[in-house]
Design a protein around this motif. Structure first.
Motif, short mmCIF file in Angstrom:
data_model
loop_
_atom_site.label_atom_id
_atom_site.label_comp_id
_atom_site.label_asym_id
_atom_site.label_seq_id
_atom_site.Cartn_x
_atom_site.Cartn_y
_atom_site.Cartn_z
N ALA A 213 0.82 -1.22 0.00
CA ALA A 213 0.00 0.00 0.00
C ALA A 213 0.85 1.26 0.00
O ALA A 213 0.37 2.33 -0.41
CB ALA A 213 -0.93 -0.01 1.21
N GLU A 216 1.11 3.18 -3.27
CA GLU A 216 -0.19 3.75 -3.62
C GLU A 216 -0.40 5.08 -2.89
O GLU A 216 -0.86 6.07 -3.47
CB GLU A 216 -1.31 2.76 -3.26
N LEU A 217 -0.06 5.08 -1.61
CA LEU A 217 -0.21 6.30 -0.83
C LEU A 217 0.72 7.40 -1.31
O LEU A 217 0.32 8.56 -1.45
CB LEU A 217 0.08 5.99 0.65
N PRO A 223 -8.03 5.02 -2.37
CA PRO A 223 -8.15 3.60 -2.06
C PRO A 223 -8.88 2.84 -3.15
O PRO A 223 -9.93 3.30 -3.64
CB PRO A 223 -8.93 3.59 -0.75
N THR A 278 5.90 6.29 4.92
CA THR A 278 4.48 5.94 5.04
C THR A 278 4.30 5.10 6.30
O THR A 278 4.86 4.01 6.40
CB THR A 278 4.00 5.15 3.81
N TRP A 286 -5.68 3.38 4.47
CA TRP A 286 -5.88 3.31 3.02
C TRP A 286 -6.51 1.98 2.64
O TRP A 286 -7.44 1.92 1.82
CB TRP A 286 -4.53 3.49 2.32
#
Length: 300
Positions: A213, A216-217, A223, A278, A286
């Motif tokens: 994840a 992605e963040l 999300p 992160t 998320w």
């Protein structure tokens, strides 16, 4: 043969200095005069100069003795001194940032900030944060899993902190040292499950899902479905010995939505970690958002 005064003069030190090192066995005498006065040979001059060089580097007298007896320990002694000096420098940098934090705030904020920064050492220890997570985690987790979780959740104090990071760390310390209300009810539901749950499987899977994840963040994506969400759900399914089905995902969404939250911890951790990191809390949120969007979309 030189007298103690002659040796001191040749070395450019005081008689008191020569006597000090002689009395501690670092500078052996070559003999004594008829009157009982100390006498030294020419080799004592080189030895005394070496002693002074080592002492100029602030090596303690016992370490100087070790080097004189066994030259090959010099590297280890210097490495130890460098570690100690690094710790001292880290403490000074932390104190500098803490002083600026108090100096640059409004007068009415100073009492609280002084109380917060005064509760942590310089440089600060992460022991209280680690104890918090050890209490939060399910009991009897394998040591390797606990260490993995601690690596993700406990931020190390920055080597050169900004005042804001000092304040965030001090607030984290205050947060984790307050007794958690609710006892067992303050734990996530997965920690309170009955027989059949395999918490080590859960946390190993969550660690992988958080890692997926992270990009992605950092890319700013909303999300969504994908490998990270599938890994996240699979961790809960495998740990409970069940299959990942649409019904399971709907049930999991409800369970996770009712879990207690420690948002304040993750907000502060993000400040301490810095903008390039992160946090596990951000990754978890998320993934919860991705699960919620998927379940809601499926229902619609």
């Amino acid at each position: 043969m030189w007298s103690i005064g002659e040796l001191a003069g040749r070395a450019g030190v005081t008689v008191k200095t020569v006597r000090f090192y002689s009395d501690r066995g670092l500078l052996p005498e070559a003999g004594r005069s008829a009157g009982g006065h100390r006498r030294y040979g020419p080799e004592a001059l080189d030895r005394l100069r070496l002693i002074r060089s080592l002492r100029t580097l602030d090596l303690p007298v016992p370490d100087v003795g070790r080097v004189l007896e066994e030259q090959d320990v010099l590297e280890d002694v210097i490495a130890g001194q460098l570690r100690e000096l690094g710790s001292q420098l880290a403490a000074l940098r932390w104190r500098d940032a803490a002083l600026r934090l108090v100096r640059d705030c409004a007068p009415e904020e100073r009492p609280e900030r002084l109380r917060l920064v005064g509760a942590v050492t310089a440089p600060p220890s992460t022991d209280a944060l680690a104890r918090f997570w050890r209490r939060w985690l399910p009991p009897r987790l394998p040591a390797r899993v606990v260490e993995t979780v601690l690596d993700r959740t406990v931020p190390q104090p920055p080597e050169d902190p900004e005042p804001g990071q000092v304040l965030a760390f001090a607030r984290m310390h205050a947060f984790v040292t307050v007794p958690c209300e609710g006892g067992d009810r303050a734990q996530p539901a997965a920690h309170r499950s009955g027989e059949g749950l395999r918490p080590a499987v859960l946390y190993e899977g969550l660690d992988e899902a958080y890692a997926l994840a992270g990009p992605e963040l950092r890319a700013g994506r909303v999300p969504r479905d994908g490998e990270a969400l599938d890994c996240f759900v699979a961790a809960y399914a495998r740990s409970g010995g069940t299959r990942d089905t649409p019904a399971f995902r709907r049930g999991l969404r409800g369970v996770l939505a009712s879990d207690p939250r420690i948002d304040r911890y993750w907000q502060l951790a993000a400040e301490v970690f810095g903008p390039d990191h992160t946090t596990a809390g951000a990754a978890h949120d998320w993934l919860l958002g991705a699960l919620d969007a998927q379940v809601t979309g499926s229902a619609a």
